[in-house]
Design an enzyme around this catalytic site. Structure first.
Site, PDB file in Angstrom:
ATOM      1  N   LYS A  11       6.381   0.749  -5.400  1.00 59.61           N
ATOM      2  CA  LYS A  11       4.941   0.997  -5.546  1.00 59.61           C
ATOM      3  C   LYS A  11       4.663   2.252  -6.393  1.00 59.61           C
ATOM      4  CE  LYS A  11       3.690  -1.359  -1.211  1.00 59.61           C
ATOM      5  NZ  LYS A  11       2.955  -1.242   0.078  1.00 59.61           N
ATOM      6  N   TYR A  51      -2.447  -9.410  -2.993  1.00 59.37           N
ATOM      7  CA  TYR A  51      -2.693  -9.025  -1.598  1.00 59.37           C
ATOM      8  C   TYR A  51      -3.870  -9.786  -0.982  1.00 59.37           C
ATOM      9  CZ  TYR A  51       0.674  -5.142  -1.190  1.00 59.37           C
ATOM     10  OH  TYR A  51       1.818  -4.380  -1.070  1.00 59.37           O
ATOM     11  N   PHE A  59      -8.535  -1.742   4.684  1.00 61.38           N
ATOM     12  CA  PHE A  59      -7.839  -0.962   3.659  1.00 61.38           C
ATOM     13  C   PHE A  59      -7.648  -1.734   2.352  1.00 61.38           C
ATOM     14  CE2 PHE A  59      -4.605  -2.888   6.486  1.00 61.38           C
ATOM     15  CZ  PHE A  59      -3.890  -3.654   5.570  1.00 61.38           C
ATOM     16  N   ARG A  87      13.608  -5.727   4.797  1.00 60.11           N
ATOM     17  CA  ARG A  87      12.598  -5.081   5.641  1.00 60.11           C
ATOM     18  C   ARG A  87      13.238  -3.988   6.512  1.00 60.11           C
ATOM     19  NH1 ARG A  87       7.468  -7.078   5.141  1.00 60.11           N
ATOM     20  NH2 ARG A  87       6.809  -6.221   7.139  1.00 60.11           N
ATOM     21  N   THR A  93       6.073   0.087   8.281  1.00 60.50           N
ATOM     22  CA  THR A  93       4.967   0.291   7.336  1.00 60.50           C
ATOM     23  C   THR A  93       4.517   1.753   7.311  1.00 60.50           C
ATOM     24  OG1 THR A  93       4.234  -1.942   7.928  1.00 60.50           O
ATOM     25  CG2 THR A  93       2.675  -0.578   6.687  1.00 60.50           C
ATOM     26  N   ASN A 114       3.259   3.792   0.646  1.00 59.19           N
ATOM     27  CA  ASN A 114       4.524   3.733   1.377  1.00 59.19           C
ATOM     28  C   ASN A 114       5.685   3.188   0.553  1.00 59.19           C
ATOM     29  OD1 ASN A 114       3.665   1.127   1.320  1.00 59.19           O
ATOM     30  ND2 ASN A 114       3.642   0.794   3.531  1.00 59.19           N
ATOM     31  N   HIS A 117       7.203  -2.620  -1.174  1.00 56.96           N
ATOM     32  CA  HIS A 117       6.755  -3.859  -0.528  1.00 56.96           C
ATOM     33  C   HIS A 117       7.952  -4.783  -0.418  1.00 56.96           C
ATOM     34  CE1 HIS A 117       4.843  -7.775   0.103  1.00 56.96           C
ATOM     35  NE2 HIS A 117       5.656  -8.212  -0.834  1.00 56.96           N
ATOM     36  N   GLU A 128       5.651 -15.219  -3.777  1.00 58.33           N
ATOM     37  CA  GLU A 128       5.561 -13.929  -4.470  1.00 58.33           C
ATOM     38  C   GLU A 128       6.495 -13.875  -5.677  1.00 58.33           C
ATOM     39  OE1 GLU A 128       4.269 -11.554  -0.397  1.00 58.33           O
ATOM     40  OE2 GLU A 128       6.202 -11.088  -1.304  1.00 58.33           O
TER      41      GLU A 128
END
Ligand code: RTP
Ligand code: MG
Length: 140
Positions: A11, A51, A59, A87, A93, A114, A117, A128
Protein backbone atom coordinates in the site's frame (compact mmCIF):
# COMPACT_ATOMS: atom_id res chain seq x y z
CA UNK A 1 -3.20 -28.28 0.94
CA UNK A 2 -2.28 -27.73 -2.70
CA UNK A 3 -0.31 -24.91 -4.25
CA UNK A 4 -2.48 -21.81 -4.32
CA UNK A 5 -2.29 -18.22 -5.55
CA UNK A 6 -3.19 -15.07 -3.67
CA UNK A 7 -3.26 -11.38 -4.52
CA UNK A 8 -1.24 -8.79 -2.59
CA UNK A 9 -0.95 -5.01 -2.57
CA UNK A 10 1.94 -3.12 -1.00
CA UNK A 11 0.00 0.00 0.00
CA UNK A 12 1.00 3.69 -0.38
CA UNK A 13 2.25 4.11 3.20
CA UNK A 14 4.80 1.36 2.50
CA UNK A 15 5.88 2.35 -1.03
CA UNK A 16 6.35 5.93 0.24
CA UNK A 17 8.78 4.73 2.92
CA UNK A 18 10.75 2.46 0.50
CA UNK A 19 9.55 -0.71 2.23
CA UNK A 20 8.81 -2.76 -0.91
CA UNK A 21 12.06 -4.74 -0.62
CA UNK A 22 11.69 -5.35 3.13
CA UNK A 23 8.11 -6.58 2.63
CA UNK A 24 9.14 -8.79 -0.30
CA UNK A 25 11.89 -10.30 1.88
CA UNK A 26 9.26 -11.36 4.45
CA UNK A 27 7.03 -12.77 1.69
CA UNK A 28 9.87 -14.82 0.22
CA UNK A 29 11.17 -15.95 3.62
CA UNK A 30 7.71 -17.43 4.27
CA UNK A 31 8.10 -19.61 1.17
CA UNK A 32 5.76 -17.60 -1.05
CA UNK A 33 6.96 -16.98 -4.61
CA UNK A 34 6.26 -13.60 -6.25
CA UNK A 35 5.05 -14.76 -9.68
CA UNK A 36 3.85 -11.33 -10.88
CA UNK A 37 4.50 -7.78 -9.69
CA UNK A 38 3.99 -4.24 -10.98
CA UNK A 39 3.96 -0.71 -9.63
CA UNK A 40 0.84 1.30 -10.50
CA UNK A 41 -0.89 4.48 -9.35
CA UNK A 42 -4.61 3.77 -8.87
CA UNK A 43 -7.25 6.38 -9.55
CA UNK A 44 -9.76 6.88 -6.75
CA UNK A 45 -12.41 5.26 -8.98
CA UNK A 46 -10.24 2.17 -9.49
CA UNK A 47 -9.57 1.93 -5.74
CA UNK A 48 -13.32 2.25 -5.18
CA UNK A 49 -14.01 -0.59 -7.61
CA UNK A 50 -11.39 -2.81 -5.96
CA UNK A 51 -12.79 -2.15 -2.46
CA UNK A 52 -16.47 -2.14 -3.55
CA UNK A 53 -17.19 -4.81 -0.92
CA UNK A 54 -16.50 -2.15 1.74
CA UNK A 55 -18.68 0.56 0.10
CA UNK A 56 -21.08 0.74 3.04
CA UNK A 57 -18.34 0.94 5.70
CA UNK A 58 -17.62 4.32 7.36
CA UNK A 59 -13.93 4.19 6.35
CA UNK A 60 -14.61 3.53 2.62
CA UNK A 61 -14.02 7.05 1.29
CA UNK A 62 -10.88 7.52 3.39
CA UNK A 63 -9.62 4.09 2.26
CA UNK A 64 -10.12 4.91 -1.44
CA UNK A 65 -8.41 8.32 -1.05
CA UNK A 66 -5.47 6.62 0.67
CA UNK A 67 -5.12 3.84 -1.92
CA UNK A 68 -5.07 6.44 -4.71
CA UNK A 69 -2.75 8.86 -2.90
CA UNK A 70 0.54 7.40 -4.12
CA UNK A 71 1.76 4.38 -6.11
CA UNK A 72 1.16 0.82 -4.95
CA UNK A 73 2.82 -2.47 -5.89
CA UNK A 74 0.36 -5.19 -6.90
CA UNK A 75 1.52 -8.78 -6.76
CA UNK A 76 0.51 -12.40 -7.22
CA UNK A 77 1.98 -14.81 -4.68
CA UNK A 78 2.12 -18.57 -5.11
CA UNK A 79 2.78 -21.34 -2.60
CA UNK A 80 1.31 -24.00 -0.34
CA UNK A 81 -1.82 -22.63 1.33
CA UNK A 82 -0.85 -19.16 0.03
CA UNK A 83 -4.02 -17.31 1.07
CA UNK A 84 -3.90 -18.20 4.76
CA UNK A 85 -0.09 -18.17 4.84
CA UNK A 86 0.09 -14.61 3.48
CA UNK A 87 -2.54 -13.38 5.94
CA UNK A 88 -0.34 -14.83 8.71
CA UNK A 89 2.71 -13.03 7.30
CA UNK A 90 0.69 -9.76 7.10
CA UNK A 91 -0.65 -9.90 10.68
CA UNK A 92 -3.91 -8.46 12.02
CA UNK A 93 -5.56 -5.49 10.26
CA UNK A 94 -4.81 -3.22 13.23
CA UNK A 95 -1.03 -3.17 13.79
CA UNK A 96 -1.66 -2.87 17.55
CA UNK A 97 -3.10 -6.40 17.40
CA UNK A 98 -0.58 -7.84 14.93
CA UNK A 99 1.76 -10.61 16.11
CA UNK A 100 5.46 -9.80 16.48
CA UNK A 101 7.44 -10.27 13.29
CA UNK A 102 4.49 -9.77 10.95
CA UNK A 103 4.55 -7.10 8.23
CA UNK A 104 1.89 -5.00 9.93
CA UNK A 105 3.51 -5.26 13.39
CA UNK A 106 6.80 -4.03 11.96
CA UNK A 107 5.71 -1.54 9.34
CA UNK A 108 2.04 -0.47 9.51
CA UNK A 109 1.29 3.07 10.64
CA UNK A 110 -2.38 2.65 11.64
CA UNK A 111 -5.45 0.44 11.11
CA UNK A 112 -6.12 2.27 7.84
CA UNK A 113 -2.55 2.77 6.62
CA UNK A 114 -1.50 -0.80 7.26
CA UNK A 115 1.10 -1.44 4.53
CA UNK A 116 -0.38 -4.49 2.79
CA UNK A 117 -3.52 -6.13 1.45
CA UNK A 118 -4.01 -9.87 0.98
CA UNK A 119 -6.96 -11.80 -0.42
CA UNK A 120 -9.20 -13.46 2.18
CA UNK A 121 -10.55 -16.49 0.23
CA UNK A 122 -10.02 -18.46 -3.01
CA UNK A 123 -12.90 -16.75 -4.86
CA UNK A 124 -11.76 -13.23 -3.94
CA UNK A 125 -8.14 -14.16 -4.78
CA UNK A 126 -9.13 -15.23 -8.30
CA UNK A 127 -11.28 -12.12 -8.77
CA UNK A 128 -8.58 -9.73 -7.48
CA UNK A 129 -5.81 -11.35 -9.58
CA UNK A 130 -7.86 -11.00 -12.77
CA UNK A 131 -8.72 -7.36 -11.89
CA UNK A 132 -5.02 -6.43 -12.16
CA UNK A 133 -3.23 -9.11 -14.22
CA UNK A 134 -3.69 -10.99 -17.48
CA UNK A 135 -2.81 -14.69 -17.61
CA UNK A 136 0.33 -13.86 -19.62
CA UNK A 137 1.68 -11.78 -16.73
CA UNK A 138 1.60 -14.68 -14.26
CA UNK A 139 4.97 -16.42 -14.46
CA UNK A 140 4.91 -19.33 -12.04
P1 RTP B 1 -7.07 -5.98 3.42
O1 RTP B 1 -8.43 -6.30 2.84
O2 RTP B 1 -6.53 -4.65 3.00
O3 RTP B 1 -6.11 -7.11 3.20
O4 RTP B 1 -7.19 -5.90 5.00
P2 RTP B 1 -8.03 -6.79 5.99
O5 RTP B 1 -8.70 -7.92 5.25
O6 RTP B 1 -7.13 -7.13 7.13
O7 RTP B 1 -9.11 -5.74 6.49
P3 RTP B 1 -10.57 -5.39 5.92
O8 RTP B 1 -11.54 -5.54 7.03
O9 RTP B 1 -10.81 -6.15 4.65
O10 RTP B 1 -10.42 -3.84 5.61
C1 RTP B 1 -9.85 -3.40 4.40
C2 RTP B 1 -8.92 -2.26 4.67
O11 RTP B 1 -9.69 -1.12 5.06
C3 RTP B 1 -8.92 -0.31 5.95
N1 RTP B 1 -9.62 -0.19 7.23
N2 RTP B 1 -9.71 0.96 7.86
N3 RTP B 1 -10.31 2.97 9.74
C4 RTP B 1 -10.70 1.73 9.98
O12 RTP B 1 -11.29 1.40 10.99
C5 RTP B 1 -10.40 0.71 8.98
N4 RTP B 1 -10.74 -0.57 9.04
C6 RTP B 1 -10.24 -1.13 7.91
C7 RTP B 1 -7.58 -1.02 6.15
O13 RTP B 1 -6.66 -0.48 5.20
C8 RTP B 1 -7.93 -2.44 5.82
O14 RTP B 1 -6.80 -3.17 5.46
MG1 MG C 1 -9.86 -7.64 3.50
Amino acid sequence: MAVQRTFSIIKPDATRRNLTGAINAKIEAAGLRIIAQKRIHLTKAQAGQFYAVHAARPFYDELCEFMASEPVVVQVLEGEDAIVKYREVMGATNPADAAAGTIRAEFAESVGENSVHGSDAPDTAAQEISFFFSGLELVG
